[in-house]
Motif scaffolding. Structure first.
Motif, mmCIF file in Angstrom:
data_model
loop_
_atom_site.group_PDB
_atom_site.id
_atom_site.type_symbol
_atom_site.label_atom_id
_atom_site.label_comp_id
_atom_site.label_asym_id
_atom_site.label_seq_id
_atom_site.Cartn_x
_atom_site.Cartn_y
_atom_site.Cartn_z
ATOM 1 N N ASP A 218 0.822 -1.208 0.000
ATOM 2 C CA ASP A 218 0.000 0.000 0.000
ATOM 3 C C ASP A 218 0.858 1.261 0.000
ATOM 4 O O ASP A 218 0.385 2.350 -0.347
ATOM 5 C CB ASP A 218 -0.944 0.003 1.198
ATOM 6 C CG ASP A 218 -0.217 -0.074 2.538
ATOM 7 O OD1 ASP A 218 1.013 -0.320 2.556
ATOM 8 O OD2 ASP A 218 -0.886 0.091 3.587
ATOM 9 N N ALA A 219 2.137 1.119 0.355
ATOM 10 C CA ALA A 219 3.026 2.276 0.501
ATOM 11 C C ALA A 219 3.414 2.922 -0.821
ATOM 12 O O ALA A 219 4.166 3.901 -0.828
ATOM 13 C CB ALA A 219 4.294 1.874 1.265
ATOM 14 N N VAL A 220 2.915 2.420 -1.953
ATOM 15 C CA VAL A 220 3.193 3.080 -3.235
ATOM 16 C C VAL A 220 2.488 4.434 -3.316
ATOM 17 O O VAL A 220 2.840 5.263 -4.171
ATOM 18 C CB VAL A 220 2.783 2.194 -4.432
ATOM 19 C CG1 VAL A 220 3.583 0.899 -4.445
ATOM 20 C CG2 VAL A 220 1.285 1.893 -4.426
ATOM 21 N N PHE A 221 1.504 4.666 -2.437
ATOM 22 C CA PHE A 221 0.820 5.961 -2.413
ATOM 23 C C PHE A 221 1.464 6.889 -1.391
ATOM 24 O O PHE A 221 2.037 6.433 -0.400
ATOM 25 C CB PHE A 221 -0.660 5.762 -2.060
ATOM 26 C CG PHE A 221 -1.432 5.004 -3.101
ATOM 27 C CD1 PHE A 221 -1.759 5.602 -4.308
ATOM 28 C CD2 PHE A 221 -1.830 3.691 -2.873
ATOM 29 C CE1 PHE A 221 -2.471 4.899 -5.277
ATOM 30 C CE2 PHE A 221 -2.544 2.985 -3.830
ATOM 31 C CZ PHE A 221 -2.861 3.598 -5.046
ATOM 32 N N ASP A 222 1.355 8.198 -1.641
ATOM 33 C CA ASP A 222 1.966 9.157 -0.714
ATOM 34 C C ASP A 222 1.109 9.420 0.511
ATOM 35 O O ASP A 222 1.557 10.054 1.469
ATOM 36 C CB ASP A 222 2.304 10.471 -1.425
ATOM 37 C CG ASP A 222 1.095 11.169 -2.038
ATOM 38 O OD1 ASP A 222 -0.048 10.861 -1.652
ATOM 39 O OD2 ASP A 222 1.307 12.032 -2.933
ATOM 40 N N GLY A 223 -0.150 8.955 0.501
ATOM 41 C CA GLY A 223 -0.983 9.064 1.687
ATOM 42 C C GLY A 223 -1.503 10.451 1.986
ATOM 43 O O GLY A 223 -1.897 10.733 3.118
ATOM 44 N N ALA B 238 9.183 2.142 -1.142
ATOM 45 C CA ALA B 238 7.989 2.352 -1.953
ATOM 46 C C ALA B 238 8.334 2.504 -3.431
ATOM 47 O O ALA B 238 7.627 1.985 -4.303
ATOM 48 C CB ALA B 238 7.233 3.577 -1.455
ATOM 49 N N GLN B 239 9.416 3.186 -3.720
ATOM 50 C CA GLN B 239 9.815 3.389 -5.115
ATOM 51 C C GLN B 239 10.200 2.072 -5.784
ATOM 52 O O GLN B 239 9.816 1.800 -6.927
ATOM 53 C CB GLN B 239 10.975 4.389 -5.179
ATOM 54 C CG GLN B 239 10.582 5.809 -4.814
ATOM 55 C CD GLN B 239 11.772 6.692 -4.493
ATOM 56 O OE1 GLN B 239 12.924 6.288 -4.654
ATOM 57 N NE2 GLN B 239 11.507 7.898 -4.025
ATOM 58 N N THR B 240 10.958 1.249 -5.067
ATOM 59 C CA THR B 240 11.363 -0.035 -5.658
ATOM 60 C C THR B 240 10.173 -0.966 -5.843
ATOM 61 O O THR B 240 10.082 -1.696 -6.832
ATOM 62 C CB THR B 240 12.422 -0.730 -4.790
ATOM 63 O OG1 THR B 240 11.915 -0.924 -3.450
ATOM 64 C CG2 THR B 240 13.707 0.089 -4.713
ATOM 65 N N LYS B 241 9.234 -0.941 -4.919
ATOM 66 C CA LYS B 241 8.055 -1.793 -5.030
ATOM 67 C C LYS B 241 7.132 -1.332 -6.159
ATOM 68 O O LYS B 241 6.523 -2.156 -6.867
ATOM 69 C CB LYS B 241 7.292 -1.841 -3.707
ATOM 70 C CG LYS B 241 8.054 -2.488 -2.558
ATOM 71 C CD LYS B 241 8.338 -3.964 -2.806
ATOM 72 C CE LYS B 241 7.108 -4.812 -2.619
ATOM 73 N NZ LYS B 241 7.407 -6.263 -2.732
ATOM 74 N N VAL C 205 -0.682 -4.977 -0.340
ATOM 75 C CA VAL C 205 -1.113 -5.480 0.961
ATOM 76 C C VAL C 205 -0.578 -4.609 2.095
ATOM 77 O O VAL C 205 0.352 -3.827 1.920
ATOM 78 C CB VAL C 205 -0.629 -6.937 1.187
ATOM 79 C CG1 VAL C 205 -1.163 -7.865 0.109
ATOM 80 C CG2 VAL C 205 0.897 -7.014 1.250
ATOM 81 N N ASN C 206 -1.199 -4.764 3.241
ATOM 82 C CA ASN C 206 -0.650 -4.335 4.527
ATOM 83 C C ASN C 206 -1.082 -5.407 5.508
ATOM 84 O O ASN C 206 -2.260 -5.759 5.548
ATOM 85 C CB ASN C 206 -1.163 -2.961 4.948
ATOM 86 C CG ASN C 206 -0.379 -2.399 6.117
ATOM 87 O OD1 ASN C 206 -0.270 -3.023 7.168
ATOM 88 N ND2 ASN C 206 0.182 -1.212 5.933
ATOM 89 N N LEU C 207 -0.166 -5.931 6.289
ATOM 90 C CA LEU C 207 -0.473 -7.154 7.025
ATOM 91 C C LEU C 207 0.092 -7.156 8.438
ATOM 92 O O LEU C 207 0.986 -6.386 8.781
ATOM 93 C CB LEU C 207 0.064 -8.358 6.252
ATOM 94 C CG LEU C 207 1.522 -8.285 5.782
ATOM 95 C CD1 LEU C 207 2.440 -8.969 6.779
ATOM 96 C CD2 LEU C 207 1.675 -8.910 4.405
ATOM 97 N N PHE C 208 -0.477 -8.056 9.238
ATOM 98 C CA PHE C 208 0.046 -8.330 10.576
ATOM 99 C C PHE C 208 -0.173 -9.801 10.871
ATOM 100 O O PHE C 208 -0.940 -10.491 10.198
ATOM 101 C CB PHE C 208 -0.626 -7.441 11.635
ATOM 102 C CG PHE C 208 -2.070 -7.770 11.906
ATOM 103 C CD1 PHE C 208 -2.425 -8.586 12.974
ATOM 104 C CD2 PHE C 208 -3.086 -7.253 11.104
ATOM 105 C CE1 PHE C 208 -3.759 -8.884 13.236
ATOM 106 C CE2 PHE C 208 -4.424 -7.545 11.360
ATOM 107 C CZ PHE C 208 -4.762 -8.364 12.423
ATOM 108 N N GLY C 209 0.533 -10.299 11.872
ATOM 109 C CA GLY C 209 0.395 -11.698 12.243
ATOM 110 C C GLY C 209 1.595 -12.160 13.047
ATOM 111 O O GLY C 209 2.440 -11.357 13.463
ATOM 112 N N SER D 289 3.872 7.344 4.762
ATOM 113 C CA SER D 289 2.679 7.964 4.188
ATOM 114 C C SER D 289 1.588 8.024 5.254
ATOM 115 O O SER D 289 1.298 7.013 5.898
ATOM 116 C CB SER D 289 2.196 7.160 2.984
ATOM 117 O OG SER D 289 3.195 7.080 1.987
ATOM 118 N N PRO D 290 0.941 9.185 5.451
ATOM 119 C CA PRO D 290 0.028 9.335 6.582
ATOM 120 C C PRO D 290 -1.317 8.625 6.442
ATOM 121 O O PRO D 290 -1.860 8.137 7.426
ATOM 122 C CB PRO D 290 -0.168 10.846 6.687
ATOM 123 C CG PRO D 290 0.141 11.362 5.326
ATOM 124 C CD PRO D 290 1.199 10.470 4.775
#
Length: 305
Positions: A112-117, A135-138, A157-161, A259-260
């Motif tokens: 999800d970090a490809v966006f600046d938020g 983010a740039q490389t992804k 994605v954004n994940l936890f576990g 990104s906020p």
């Protein structure tokens, strides 16, 4: 199906391999962290070495490849941008080409970090504006994978576990500190939509089984701040909520830009699969139940000493 999962000792790769192994023949590629398990076949390989991708694909003959391996630490990417580009962009391109040539379906994991938020509520058609090396490389990987392998699935994605060493996800960060009575910061100005990694694994398999292709957001069906997420973990486990101090991310003196507002829409996934991913509260409940069932200890027992 025969599934090759890269990065199978990482948070996403390991849980995806374990969740998939009940119904499929799984091969898990690992590099630094050696593991032992009877659930799937572990293959040690450094995929950036010349010919390594060809060799592992030839050995496993997969129907599907789920590419989870990456340099995922934002700070590590800033400290070693050359390695970040090699692992996060060059490797996915190579893998996408080889999957296209060999006939394996590819699911490539992005972020999800490809966006600046700056605004939030992003859909798959919104233009990314990646901030920082990770983010740039992804994002560049998304572009090259789509270019060389148009049939590939690309998921943000954004994940936890629970992870192998118990130190890879934000949920584990809160659990480890709060269970020890340590005070931590919770960022009030970072919004996100984290999805439990075990649920992500099942969605990945559904996407491949459904023959999907193209770009998808695979996240929770709701959002909250990282401070609120910490409070939710504390409440579920019965920890002291007062140990979490509400702070701005600017107070943390982090090198990598955050990104906020990373709230992303999942309408496309819902339309094509016919069901919404679980919300964050449901994911935290399952995270807690896995703890009760000894899942973290089981993962720790996989470490090949």
């Amino acid at each position: 199906m025969r599934i090759l999962i890269t990065g199978a000792s990482g948070l996403l790769g390991l849980n995806t391999a374990l969740e998939s192994a009940n119904q499929h023949t799984v091969f898990g590629q690992v590099n630094r962290n050696a593991i032992q398990t009877e659930a799937f076949t572990v293959l040690n390989a450094n995929l950036v070495e010349p010919g390594a991708v060809d060799r592992i694909l030839d050995r496993t003959q997969p129907d599907w490849v789920i590419h989870c391996a990456a340099l995922a630490s934002l700070e590590a990417c800033e400290n070693d941008p050359e390695l970040a580009w090699e692992l996060n962009t060059t490797l996915p391109r190579n893998l996408a080409e080889q999957c296209r040539n060999g006939g394996a379906r590819l699911l490539h994991v992005s972020t999800d970090a490809v966006f600046d938020g700056q605004i939030g509520g992003y859909s798959e058609v919104d233009q990314p504006n990646p901030q920082g090396t990770y983010a740039q490389t992804k994002y560049q990987a998304e572009l090259v994978v789509a270019e060389v392998n148009p049939d590939a699935i690309i998921v943000r994605v954004n994940l936890f576990g629970w992870s192998l060493y118990g130190k890879r996800s934000l949920a584990e960060f809160f659990f480890n500190n709060l269970s020890s009575g340590k005070q931590v910061m919770g960022f009030t100005d970072i919004l996100f939509c984290p999805l439990l990694v075990n649920d992500i694994a099942h969605i990945f398999i559904e996407m491949l089984e459904s023959g999907l292709s193209g770009l998808y957001h695979v996240l929770s069906s709701d959002s909250m701040s990282k401070y609120e997420f910490g409070l939710a973990i504390a409440r579920r486990f019965g920890f002291n909520e007062a140990l979490i101090e509400p702070r701005s991310v600017l107070d943390a003196n982090l090198k990598a830009v955050r990104s906020p507002n990373l709230t992303l829409k999942i309408d496309k996934l819902f339309h094509d699969l016919g069901e919404l991913p679980p919300n964050i509260s449901t994911g935290i409940d399952r995270f807690y139940k896995l703890y009760q069932q000894g899942y973290p200890q089981m993962l720790l027992g996989l470490i090949d000493s």
